[in-house]
Design an enzyme around this catalytic site. Sequence first.
Site, PDB file in Angstrom:
ATOM      1  N   ARG B 209      37.818  48.574  47.649  1.00  0.00           N
ATOM      2  CA  ARG B 209      38.044  47.545  48.664  1.00  0.00           C
ATOM      3  C   ARG B 209      38.374  46.240  47.948  1.00  0.00           C
ATOM      4  O   ARG B 209      38.226  46.138  46.732  1.00  0.00           O
ATOM      5  CB  ARG B 209      36.783  47.370  49.501  1.00  0.00           C
ATOM      6  CG  ARG B 209      36.361  48.661  50.177  1.00  0.00           C
ATOM      7  CD  ARG B 209      35.266  48.358  51.185  1.00  0.00           C
ATOM      8  NE  ARG B 209      34.510  49.559  51.490  1.00  0.00           N
ATOM      9  CZ  ARG B 209      34.860  50.464  52.403  1.00  0.00           C
ATOM     10  NH1 ARG B 209      35.961  50.308  53.101  1.00  0.00           N
ATOM     11  NH2 ARG B 209      34.110  51.523  52.617  1.00  0.00           N
ATOM     12  N   ALA B 210      38.789  45.239  48.709  1.00  0.00           N
ATOM     13  CA  ALA B 210      39.155  43.950  48.136  1.00  0.00           C
ATOM     14  C   ALA B 210      37.992  43.360  47.346  1.00  0.00           C
ATOM     15  O   ALA B 210      36.850  43.434  47.776  1.00  0.00           O
ATOM     16  CB  ALA B 210      39.548  42.993  49.246  1.00  0.00           C
ATOM     17  N   SER B 213      40.698  39.614  46.805  1.00  0.00           N
ATOM     18  CA  SER B 213      41.959  39.572  47.536  1.00  0.00           C
ATOM     19  C   SER B 213      41.709  39.715  49.041  1.00  0.00           C
ATOM     20  O   SER B 213      40.622  40.097  49.453  1.00  0.00           O
ATOM     21  CB  SER B 213      42.854  40.709  47.060  1.00  0.00           C
ATOM     22  OG  SER B 213      42.360  41.944  47.529  1.00  0.00           O
ATOM     23  N   THR B 217      43.645  48.416  48.891  1.00  0.00           N
ATOM     24  CA  THR B 217      44.297  49.583  49.484  1.00  0.00           C
ATOM     25  C   THR B 217      43.368  50.276  50.488  1.00  0.00           C
ATOM     26  O   THR B 217      43.795  50.674  51.576  1.00  0.00           O
ATOM     27  CB  THR B 217      44.728  50.565  48.372  1.00  0.00           C
ATOM     28  OG1 THR B 217      45.721  49.912  47.573  1.00  0.00           O
ATOM     29  CG2 THR B 217      45.324  51.836  48.946  1.00  0.00           C
ATOM     30  N   ASP B 270      36.240  38.026  36.412  1.00  0.00           N
ATOM     31  CA  ASP B 270      37.174  39.135  36.214  1.00  0.00           C
ATOM     32  C   ASP B 270      37.674  39.002  34.773  1.00  0.00           C
ATOM     33  O   ASP B 270      38.272  38.008  34.425  1.00  0.00           O
ATOM     34  CB  ASP B 270      38.344  38.914  37.189  1.00  0.00           C
ATOM     35  CG  ASP B 270      39.002  40.220  37.616  1.00  0.00           C
ATOM     36  OD1 ASP B 270      38.660  41.257  37.051  1.00  0.00           O
ATOM     37  OD2 ASP B 270      39.861  40.175  38.520  1.00  0.00           O
ATOM     38  N   LYS B 302      47.789  37.289  38.627  1.00  0.00           N
ATOM     39  CA  LYS B 302      46.629  37.421  37.756  1.00  0.00           C
ATOM     40  C   LYS B 302      47.058  37.252  36.304  1.00  0.00           C
ATOM     41  O   LYS B 302      46.383  36.602  35.512  1.00  0.00           O
ATOM     42  CB  LYS B 302      45.994  38.803  37.979  1.00  0.00           C
ATOM     43  CG  LYS B 302      44.559  38.890  37.580  1.00  0.00           C
ATOM     44  CD  LYS B 302      43.963  40.250  37.930  1.00  0.00           C
ATOM     45  CE  LYS B 302      43.231  40.228  39.257  1.00  0.00           C
ATOM     46  NZ  LYS B 302      42.586  41.528  39.560  1.00  0.00           N
TER      47      LYS B 302
END
Lengths: 516, 516
Positions: B209-210, B213, B217, B270, B302
């Site tokens: 999952r996000a 973002s 998908t 990240d 990114k």
Amino acid sequence: MSDEESIKTRLKLRAVAVDTYRENVAYMHRECSVYRAEGFQALAKIRVGCNGKQIEAVLNVVDDICIVGPDELGLSEQAFQRFAEPAGQPVNVAQAEPPLSMDGVRRKIGGERLDYGDYQAITSDIAKGRYSKMEMAAFLVATGQNGLDRDEVLSLTRAMLETGVRLNWNEPLVADKHCIGGIPGNRTSLLVVPIVAAHGMLIPKTSSRAITSPAGTADTMEVLARTDLAPESLDRLVRMERGCLAWGGTTRLAPVDDMLISVERPLGIDSQGQMVASILSKKLAAGATHLLLDIPVGPTAKVRQMRDAMSLRKLFEYVGDRVGLHLEAVITDGSQPIGRGIGPVLEVRDVMQVLENDPQAPVDLREKSLRLAGRIIEFDPDVRGGFGYSIARDILESGRALAKMQRIIDAQGRQELQLEPGRLCFDVLADRTGMVVAIDNFFLAQTARLAGAPISRGAGVDLLHKLGDMVEEGQPLYRVYAEFPANFEFAHEFTRVRSGYRIGDAQSLRRLHTEF
Amino acid sequence: MSDEESIKTRLKLRAVAVDTYRENVAYMHRECSVYRAEGFQALAKIRVGCNGKQIEAVLNVVDDICIVGPDELGLSEQAFQRFAEPAGQPVNVAQAEPPLSMDGVRRKIGGERLDYGDYQAITSDIAKGRYSKMEMAAFLVATGQNGLDRDEVLSLTRAMLETGVRLNWNEPLVADKHCIGGIPGNRTSLLVVPIVAAHGMLIPKTSSRAITSPAGTADTMEVLARTDLAPESLDRLVRMERGCLAWGGTTRLAPVDDMLISVERPLGIDSQGQMVASILSKKLAAGATHLLLDIPVGPTAKVRQMRDAMSLRKLFEYVGDRVGLHLEAVITDGSQPIGRGIGPVLEVRDVMQVLENDPQAPVDLREKSLRLAGRIIEFDPDVRGGFGYSIARDILESGRALAKMQRIIDAQGRQELQLEPGRLCFDVLADRTGMVVAIDNFFLAQTARLAGAPISRGAGVDLLHKLGDMVEEGQPLYRVYAEFPANFEFAHEFTRVRSGYRIGDAQSLRRLHTEF
């Protein structure tokens, strides 16, 4: 976005009788219309507001109307107290935004230098309780790894200083001392404070509780007296007695430091830059003008190499000079524990023996305390350089230090606790005959912690032999005390294979001791 | 110390109807004899055991017998389910020791390289739920800052792979694709999977999952079908349809990765090394033998510089080769969002337009998907190099991709959700006349998130103009959709001063686009 715009359906405030310590927890029923409409996620941070007040809390979703009903917003005990609004009060609830200053933390993770404004924003958000423990951990690790440069340490020191109350004693010379730690049993503050105060110099010492050690100065002092003093009583007693041994946490001097320590402790992390910022901001907040720092060096001390001790001293001096603190750092022998006892009650016994000029008193604790007290006394412009030690010794030998300590204990609030070590004990024995050539500070501290220190005050380790002593195989090296069977078992198991002592020949000891 | 030795007075297990999500919480009454005897601290981690099972939980102390009584031990809903013992069952309680592998985390904070054994110990403790969120944050920051070297990334990848189930499809070629993210609207997987599966190649795609973002998908696919498939049903449907679009979380493929993501998400961190380890361990766990990686590059992607994309590609190749994955990485244009919609429902609309060969379908989404699908089809040893694109286009244009997608949706479980965007909307207008020369991916993603995406599925942004379009002052650039008034206000406020679009002259656009 203004607060007005974020106002949601109102819920009735309710106290939920759950103690969540430093973490604010909010409880909402799963059927609550606000919860359903807002799409809050469990464990999300929410913002509760009313009458212009706001508090942030971690959301727990409840399926039991005994805890909270669908039209209620519950707050855990401490959060309810902090929010200080009556039960039934209508409150607004909105999603809390992550603190903006986390952007600085992320930049630090990315390897950037942060400036004063960044550190100010971070410490201010932490002080407002806007950082979760996870976010504080991220900040600590990001600033801990590979260190902060010295100007960042200066910025962080200033920023931390700004978040709390700063005491002003209105005297030209306010002395303080601090040891960077790592040496079990090193309770010199309980001797230095009464000696220096008896000399008439102001020494309002605030200390922390143990972070990773088996006892902090505050933990040990609490065996004798209350240390959680309100600012007003602290002020009154320091002016009367010229000194105190208080816990820094309740004085609201450096709230951010206390919050960070509550995360550092379970993580077991500790960095040079954070240490310098933490110590200096706390000392400045406590109103110190003159600070003596004790940096012990030894193979199992926090600082292991002389060159590291020197660079730490330079960092302290760099920041100290720029924040207007007269700072002296002494590098001391950290090759073994100081005194005999490790753990609150055992350390108090050592301290009282020194104050009472008991011939049994541990010589190393007495000598180190006199040396440190002497250096502080020499901050006094009327004392001739080199005369501090003998003044300190006179104060101790005359019984004036003991009398001063008793007055400080009474002024802080004498504790009626038993001073006996734990009832469960066992001895750790020498595995060969020879000379004690090494004692592992970390191992003995860990043993004392496993035995229950500092929470279990009578728990700890009592050293029967120190470096240079000749021991026979099977002779006890130290005794471990515990109050609870589980702790006893932990410590017993831990010391079954290793003792933390190395027994060898006299030559190997001499090699270790050339530096001091 | 054995479990037997740590056994304490037994308490009766009780479920406490509080949802604490991923965090296990235990509740003990303040008057509970075990709590009093053990000197537990609030928020300490305790270990609850019975019948050889153990679970660790954070302690909350309760002052209300409606929640737990003095002879009870409460567990929060998920913890109670995980522990899977009946209410009333006698349980033992002891202090939990901090995970031993935190020693490795502390060494990493100190700047050391860790080896495979260290990473294995850490991921194994995380998988067992022994890391608090604070400890996971420390690990993520310590390994994130200044990166891991490539052998550490390899060790971490292998260690993460070991903690979960690993699927084996018993076929020589199992294809997968992955985009490193950062480009809103980039839903190529929903096109690539049906095209490649229609070609007959196995492509069992699991997605997350996000994280940061407005839609992952899995979030977008969930508008059309269930994605939380049990391993058995996943296996059955993949063998039947040759492809799937499932959420990786319930497949137990890489539990540690999911747990780390639950900490990364709120912290907004990240790192390259973690990203590579996370992606490759998940793809290997899903049984992939061939992987196509999409690395978008652009000023607000990114990855911002071509040289960074190249070094990331090398890192993927280094680790991929050593874990036996046939890996190809394509560097793509990340200078603007792909397609028009940003947010689950809007992205589904774009995807369906492409599948239906609608003349309105966004060309960039269609072309990029065909290009990626073509590269994957060329993994097929029977396909001649350079022919993949035209095979993919034939599959799409013939309607076979759409038919395959419908079968996958039915097999996963078609959702009967409305496909309409949110009912609240507003337009963001051009502030001058000229050409669109820059679109800020991050700004538009943030706008869509503030509007409520991905949790609010109909929320998001619909782009009306893309790079190179001529716009007149006052013409709408994009439309923002929301489902709830608070989200509408957040997004409206956010876009009041900036639009995320830069409007200038054609030359400045051409300069930006020389790389692709």
